[in-house]
Design an enzyme around this catalytic site. Structure first.
Site, PDB file in Angstrom:
ATOM      1  CG  ASN A  13      34.726 -70.758 -28.639  1.00  8.40           C
ATOM      2  OD1 ASN A  13      33.504 -70.731 -28.494  1.00  8.40           O
ATOM      3  ND2 ASN A  13      35.344 -69.951 -29.478  1.00  8.40           N
ATOM      4  CG  ASN A  66      31.670 -62.936 -33.581  1.00 13.42           C
ATOM      5  OD1 ASN A  66      31.733 -63.811 -32.736  1.00 13.42           O
ATOM      6  ND2 ASN A  66      30.585 -62.716 -34.334  1.00 13.42           N
ATOM      7  CB  CYS A  75      29.082 -65.996 -26.835  1.00 13.76           C
ATOM      8  SG  CYS A  75      30.664 -66.733 -26.910  1.00 13.76           S
ATOM      9  N   GLY A  76      27.749 -69.288 -26.271  1.00 16.03           N
ATOM     10  CA  GLY A  76      27.543 -70.347 -25.281  1.00 16.03           C
ATOM     11  C   GLY A  76      28.797 -70.679 -24.487  1.00 16.03           C
ATOM     12  CG  ASN A  77      32.136 -72.910 -25.917  1.00  8.25           C
ATOM     13  OD1 ASN A  77      31.833 -73.812 -25.164  1.00  8.25           O
ATOM     14  ND2 ASN A  77      32.311 -73.073 -27.210  1.00  8.25           N
ATOM     15  CG  ASN A 163      24.261 -67.568 -31.813  1.00  3.35           C
ATOM     16  OD1 ASN A 163      23.510 -68.424 -31.363  1.00  3.35           O
ATOM     17  ND2 ASN A 163      25.567 -67.656 -31.681  1.00  3.35           N
ATOM     18  CG  HIS A 165      23.719 -72.065 -34.585  1.00  2.00           C
ATOM     19  ND1 HIS A 165      25.081 -72.181 -34.444  1.00  2.00           N
ATOM     20  CD2 HIS A 165      23.311 -71.262 -33.578  1.00  2.00           C
ATOM     21  CE1 HIS A 165      25.478 -71.500 -33.382  1.00  2.00           C
ATOM     22  NE2 HIS A 165      24.419 -70.924 -32.838  1.00  2.00           N
ATOM     23  CD  GLU A 214      32.231 -69.701 -33.140  1.00  2.00           C
ATOM     24  OE1 GLU A 214      32.212 -68.476 -32.893  1.00  2.00           O
ATOM     25  OE2 GLU A 214      32.661 -70.544 -32.348  1.00  2.00           O
ATOM     26  NE  ARG A 215      26.603 -64.237 -36.610  1.00  2.32           N
ATOM     27  CZ  ARG A 215      25.478 -63.779 -36.078  1.00  2.32           C
ATOM     28  NH1 ARG A 215      24.486 -63.373 -36.866  1.00  2.32           N
ATOM     29  NH2 ARG A 215      25.302 -63.754 -34.771  1.00  2.32           N
ATOM     30  N   GLY A 224      29.326 -73.307 -28.171  1.00  7.84           N
ATOM     31  CA  GLY A 224      28.283 -73.748 -27.242  1.00  7.84           C
ATOM     32  C   GLY A 224      26.885 -73.581 -27.812  1.00  7.84           C
ATOM     33  CB  THR A 225      25.089 -70.785 -29.523  1.00  5.18           C
ATOM     34  OG1 THR A 225      26.211 -70.409 -30.319  1.00  5.18           O
ATOM     35  CG2 THR A 225      24.935 -69.809 -28.376  1.00  5.18           C
ATOM     36  N   GLY A 226      26.226 -73.508 -30.866  1.00  6.40           N
ATOM     37  CA  GLY A 226      26.189 -74.461 -31.974  1.00  6.40           C
ATOM     38  C   GLY A 226      25.924 -75.880 -31.499  1.00  6.40           C
TER      39      GLY A 226
END
Ligand code: ZDP
Length: 278
Positions: A13, A66, A75-77, A163, A165, A214-215, A224-226
């Protein structure tokens, strides 16, 4: 004026990181970000991330565009890459833990001795009104609720990590036609802020496989958030333990949902190259 950037990825990512410490406004517009993210006509990335001065008593503020120019809350990653990036910027004076202001609240990445980054991702938000989705009344959780997409009924569980999911457990994650149904989830009228969509196959209570649409970015190799939202959904539906490995197309992330209800995500952040945009 030339703008310097560094390219990073977290499990494939990938992001363009920009040192934006001298101003609290991103030096690149959302329209420019769309062009830079293009894999044929630009640098190529899933998003652009800015390291801005800290607000509300934090070390830094992180903002993200994005690749479609929209701005997600978190954004986790990306925040693992962010920690590696600001650690490099600071050199000798680097800290091993940073408090980062985001639109999803304060997130705390920690640079581990083995090079991995462990992130305190904060609390998940579970109420329909917080996600947001109209699949339940605003003060109810959304667990195993039917959603009609592409002429089929899917049982979905929704979680916000700042965000939004939408998680669907399936028998065989490889068989999901993500390219076709991903956009239909993303733009479904039940999700007023659009949605990130995860399909998950539970292999064991502590090991799941996940693919994401991803949106604002489409199919990516990791989210990551996912991955955090996936573990929460797995616990809420009784399928997973509170610590599990989430295997993404780009590799594994370790996710823990602590007794204090906080999410911890551990995974890599890799620097790929640096350059100048003129
Ligand atoms: O919420 C959104 O619009 C996502 N596209 C933001 C990016 C999420 C990300 N993939 C992650 O790792 O959490 C970067």
């Amino acid at each position: 004026m030339a703008i310097e950037f560094t390219k990073y990825h977290g499990l494939g990512n990938d992001f363009i990181l920009i040192d934006n410490r001298s101003s609290s406004t991103p030096v690149i517009t959302p329209e420019e970000a769309v062009k830079l993210c293009d894999r044929h006509f630009g640098i190529g990335a899933d998003g652009v991330i800015f390291a801005l001065p800290g607000e509300n008593d934090t070390d830094y503020t992180m903002r993200i565009f994005n690749c479609d120019g929209s701005e997600p809350e978190m954004c986790g990653n990306g925040i693992r890459c962010f920690a590696g990036f600001v650690g490099d910027l600071e050199g000798e004076s680097r800290k091993d833990k940073y408090r980062v202001h985001t639109l999803a609240g304060v997130i705390t990445p920690q640079l581990m001795p083995d090079g991995q980054v462990k992130v305190d991702m904060g609390l998940p938000r579970l109420l329909a009104g917080e996600i947001p989705t109209t699949l339940a009344s605003a003060d109810e959780k959304v667990i195993n609720i039917p959603l009609q997409v592409a002429g089929k009924s899917w049982e979905v569980t929704c979680v916000s990590m700042g965000n939004p999911h939408c998680i669907t457990f399936v028998e065989d994650v490889a068989a999901i036609p993500l390219e076709e149904i991903g956009p239909q989830f993303e733009h479904h009228s039940a999700f007023p802020q659009r949605i990130n969509t995860e399909f998950v196959e539970v292999v064991r209570r502590d090991y799941v496989k996940m693919r994401v649409w991803e949106r604002g970015a489409g199919i990516t190799l990791a989210c990551g958030t996912g991955a955090c939202a996936t573990l929460v959904a797995g616990v809420l539906t009784g399928k997973c333990d509170r610590t599990a490995t989430v295997e993404l197309p780009g590799g594994p992330l370790l996710i823990e949902w602590s007794d204090e209800q906080r999410l911890y995500m551990t995974g890599p952040a890799e620097k790929v190259f640096a350059g100048k945009i003129s």
